[in-house]
Write an enzyme that holds these catalytic residues in place. Structure first.
Site, PDB file in Angstrom:
ATOM      1  N   CYS A   1     -49.341 -29.684  11.731  1.00  0.00           N
ATOM      2  CA  CYS A   1     -50.398 -29.294  12.654  1.00  0.00           C
ATOM      3  C   CYS A   1     -49.776 -29.272  14.058  1.00  0.00           C
ATOM      4  O   CYS A   1     -49.104 -30.230  14.449  1.00  0.00           O
ATOM      5  CB  CYS A   1     -51.551 -30.295  12.598  1.00  0.00           C
TER       6      CYS A   1
ATOM      7  N   ASP B   1     -49.461 -30.455   6.909  1.00  0.00           N
ATOM      8  CA  ASP B   1     -50.406 -29.565   6.248  1.00  0.00           C
ATOM      9  C   ASP B   1     -49.715 -28.998   5.012  1.00  0.00           C
ATOM     10  O   ASP B   1     -48.509 -28.758   5.015  1.00  0.00           O
ATOM     11  CB  ASP B   1     -50.821 -28.415   7.171  1.00  0.00           C
TER      12      ASP B   1
END
Length: 173
Positions: free
Chosen positions: A71, A78
């Site tokens: 992120c 992620d």
């Protein structure tokens, strides 16, 4: 943006000459050599090779079920499952270089939409395929999965494209 290219034009080039050019290109390909994971997508090299069936419309599929990036705000990891389908024209993407490109996102900060569309655009720039679509199926963060889809070109008629086969996120319910 870096990539290795090998041109093959059916007219005026004998098969022996084409194989000779391929041998020269192979010396520059990452395939068959020890290659470190690039530190970022911008530093990753994508290789392309001649499509031996450039006169035929068909779908090639790559699946990356364990894609990771960060992120850009929180630097938390992620995770995504990518499915890329394309109808090649003159070139194919070399799979080892694609794997290294995917892995170069591991420490890269970008939003889901940015990663998905960037990958699609980079492949279109490299290959100039007849058609390409990418599905990015992102695992939930903050309780919400995000799925991102992008495509370029027009699917040629009479080409069968299977469903991407990734079920919608259902949680535990």
């Amino acid at each position: 943006m870096k990539f290795i290219a090998l041109e093959y034009h059916n007219c005026e080039v004998s098969f022996d000459r084409w194989m000779e050019k391929l041998t020269v290109a192979q010396k520059r390909l990452q395939l068959g050599r020890k290659t470190a994971i690039p530190s970022s997508p911008d530093k990753a090299v994508l290789d392309r090779v001649p499509n031996p069936h450039a006169d035929t419309n068909y779908v090639a599929r790559f699946v990356m079920p364990e894609f990771t990036c960060l992120c850009p705000l929180t630097r938390q990891p992620d995770f995504a499952h990518f499915v890329i389908d394309y109808v090649p024209d003159k070139y194919l993407v070399e799979s080892k270089s694609l794997k290294l490109y995917f892995n170069s996102f591991r420490n890269h900060g970008a939003f889901h939409e940015d990663c998905t569309v960037t990958i699609g655009k980079r492949l279109v720039s490299l290959l100039n395929p007849r058609w390409l679509r990418i599905g990015g199926y992102w695992y939930p963060r903050g309780g919400m999965p995000i799925d991102v889809f992008w495509q370029a070109g027009k699917l040629p008629p009479n080409v069968w494209v299977p469903d991407q086969g990734v079920a919608p996120y259902r949680g535990r319910g």
